[in-house]
Design a protein around this motif. Structure first.
Motif, mmCIF file in Angstrom:
data_model
loop_
_atom_site.group_PDB
_atom_site.id
_atom_site.type_symbol
_atom_site.label_atom_id
_atom_site.label_comp_id
_atom_site.label_asym_id
_atom_site.label_seq_id
_atom_site.Cartn_x
_atom_site.Cartn_y
_atom_site.Cartn_z
ATOM 1 N N MET A 1 -8.828 -5.784 1.833
ATOM 2 C CA MET A 1 -7.555 -6.014 0.740
ATOM 3 C C MET A 1 -8.401 -4.777 -0.355
ATOM 4 O O MET A 1 -9.141 -5.625 -0.553
ATOM 5 N N LYS A 2 -7.904 -3.868 -0.902
ATOM 6 C CA LYS A 2 -7.417 -3.747 -2.166
ATOM 7 C C LYS A 2 -6.853 -4.253 -3.315
ATOM 8 O O LYS A 2 -5.669 -4.838 -2.917
ATOM 9 N N LYS A 3 -7.764 -4.387 -4.464
ATOM 10 C CA LYS A 3 -6.869 -5.186 -5.866
ATOM 11 C C LYS A 3 -7.413 -4.633 -6.966
ATOM 12 O O LYS A 3 -7.617 -3.351 -6.983
ATOM 13 N N TYR B 1 3.237 -7.233 -0.949
ATOM 14 C CA TYR B 1 2.223 -6.138 -1.412
ATOM 15 C C TYR B 1 0.873 -6.505 -0.794
ATOM 16 O O TYR B 1 0.587 -5.909 0.062
ATOM 17 N N LYS B 2 0.648 -7.494 -0.714
ATOM 18 C CA LYS B 2 -0.188 -8.821 0.744
ATOM 19 C C LYS B 2 -0.360 -7.464 1.850
ATOM 20 O O LYS B 2 -0.774 -7.225 2.862
ATOM 21 N N ASP B 3 1.814 -7.691 1.939
ATOM 22 C CA ASP B 3 1.100 -7.533 3.615
ATOM 23 C C ASP B 3 1.114 -5.944 3.780
ATOM 24 O O ASP B 3 1.195 -5.087 4.892
ATOM 25 N N LYS B 4 1.252 -5.105 3.513
ATOM 26 C CA LYS B 4 0.584 -3.845 3.196
ATOM 27 C C LYS B 4 -0.596 -3.824 2.278
ATOM 28 O O LYS B 4 -1.375 -2.701 1.543
ATOM 29 N N ASN B 5 -1.139 -5.189 2.280
ATOM 30 C CA ASN B 5 -2.892 -5.071 2.340
ATOM 31 C C ASN B 5 -3.693 -4.171 1.544
ATOM 32 O O ASN B 5 -4.284 -3.366 0.785
ATOM 33 N N ILE B 6 -2.970 -5.174 0.178
ATOM 34 C CA ILE B 6 -2.669 -4.709 -1.108
ATOM 35 C C ILE B 6 -2.857 -6.280 -1.904
ATOM 36 O O ILE B 6 -1.711 -6.401 -2.227
ATOM 37 N N ASN B 7 -3.769 -6.464 -2.430
ATOM 38 C CA ASN B 7 -3.846 -7.266 -3.261
ATOM 39 C C ASN B 7 -3.841 -6.898 -4.491
ATOM 40 O O ASN B 7 -4.363 -7.137 -5.593
ATOM 41 N N ASN C 1 -5.982 6.660 -4.980
ATOM 42 C CA ASN C 1 -6.096 5.893 -4.798
ATOM 43 C C ASN C 1 -4.364 5.696 -4.643
ATOM 44 O O ASN C 1 -3.229 5.007 -5.336
ATOM 45 N N GLU D 1 -2.348 4.074 -2.098
ATOM 46 C CA GLU D 1 -1.617 2.690 -2.273
ATOM 47 C C GLU D 1 -0.157 2.196 -3.891
ATOM 48 O O GLU D 1 0.441 1.178 -3.714
#
Length: 284
Positions: free
Chosen positions: A1-3, A26-32, A200, A203
């Motif tokens: 997951m990208k922070k 955002y977490k649903d799209k693998n973004i923290n 990025n 993202e």
């Protein structure tokens, strides 16, 4: 997951970010995506972008344009709030100052040099044909709490801040608002560090897509006025007035607007030169 670290002021303008974070979009799209409140406003966020503490900032248009020209390695990728910011001109409740002309030559409280409260003090002075060298003086007070202390104790004489944010302080008899000073351009933009844009971009596009879906329908969210009033301790009628005045944007700030901001800042001797639109913006 990208922070990803993002910063903004803890004000009603940014409730859309809180809602999307709360919903886990955002977490649903693998973004923290990690939100950071900046009580010091634009000046503090400019420093955070420079230092790499945040990747993205929801920031005042004039402040970030000035700081990019001064060397901040970031660019504007989108307008966030299309409408101008209405700055209240505030004095201590018990102050002898009754109108803006009384403030000529007195000391303005500012959160820091290069901040919105600093730049808008110049705009306010220009609006009233003051001498920008002789009639302006500043006291750095860091944030809104500092302004309350500074004006109450007489360290400074007046303070410019967004009028709906300060309304509870006015209602409580701490500040008195003697005038309004709207910014002559869209108030908030989204700025991103160049390094993050380069590495990025996908993202970043995802983050903007999520927030834009929320802001485009923000006023239609059920009971949004009551939510804002409760969260930010504001009167319902004030929130409703603010909602009626405010429009969000989902597009990049245009060249004409950027040039108008620069011409104003250059005329006030706040920036040393007017630069190309492409130096300040990035189209995704």
């Amino acid at each position: 997951m990208k922070k990803v670290n993002i910063g903004g002021v803890p004000e009603h303008f940014n409730l859309a970010w809180y809602l999307t974070l709360k919903n886990g979009e955002y977490k649903d799209k693998n973004i923290n995506l990690r939100w950071h409140d900046y009580y010091g406003g634009t000046g503090a966020m400019c420093k955070a972008l420079r230092d790499g503490d945040i990747d993205i900032a929801v920031i005042l248009t004039e402040g970030i344009i000035k700081d990019i020209i001064d060397g901040n390695p970031s660019k504007i990728v989108q307008t966030y709030v299309e409408t101008p910011l209405i700055w209240g001109v505030h004095v201590a409740h018990n102050s002898d100052y009754k109108n803006v002309e009384d403030l000529k030559g007195t000391k303005a409280a500012i959160s820091r040099y290069g901040s919105g409260s600093h730049l808008m003090a110049y705009i306010n002075a220009e609006n009233h044909n003051w001498d920008l060298d002789q009639d302006l003086d500043f006291e750095v007070i860091k944030n809104l709490d500092g302004a309350v202390e500074g004006l109450t104790e007489g360290q400074a004489d007046y303070f410019l801040w967004e009028k709906f944010t300060t309304k509870p302080i006015v209602d409580n008899g701490v500040f008195r608002r003697i005038d309004n000073c709207p910014s002559p351009w869209p108030c908030f933009v989204i700025a991103v560090r160049n390094e993050f844009i380069e590495n990025n971009s996908e993202e970043l596009k995802t983050i903007l897509n999520i927030i834009n879906q929320t802001t485009s329908g923000f006023k239609d969210i059920p009971n949004i006025d009551k939510t804002i009033a409760n969260r930010y301790e504001q009167k319902l009628e004030d929130v409703q007035e603010w909602l009626g005045l405010t429009e969000w944007s989902q597009t990049l700030i245009d060249k004409e607007t950027v040039m108008n901001v620069q011409k104003e800042l250059f005329a006030l001797n706040i920036i040393p030169e007017i630069v190309d639109y492409e130096k300040l913006t990035h189209k995704l």
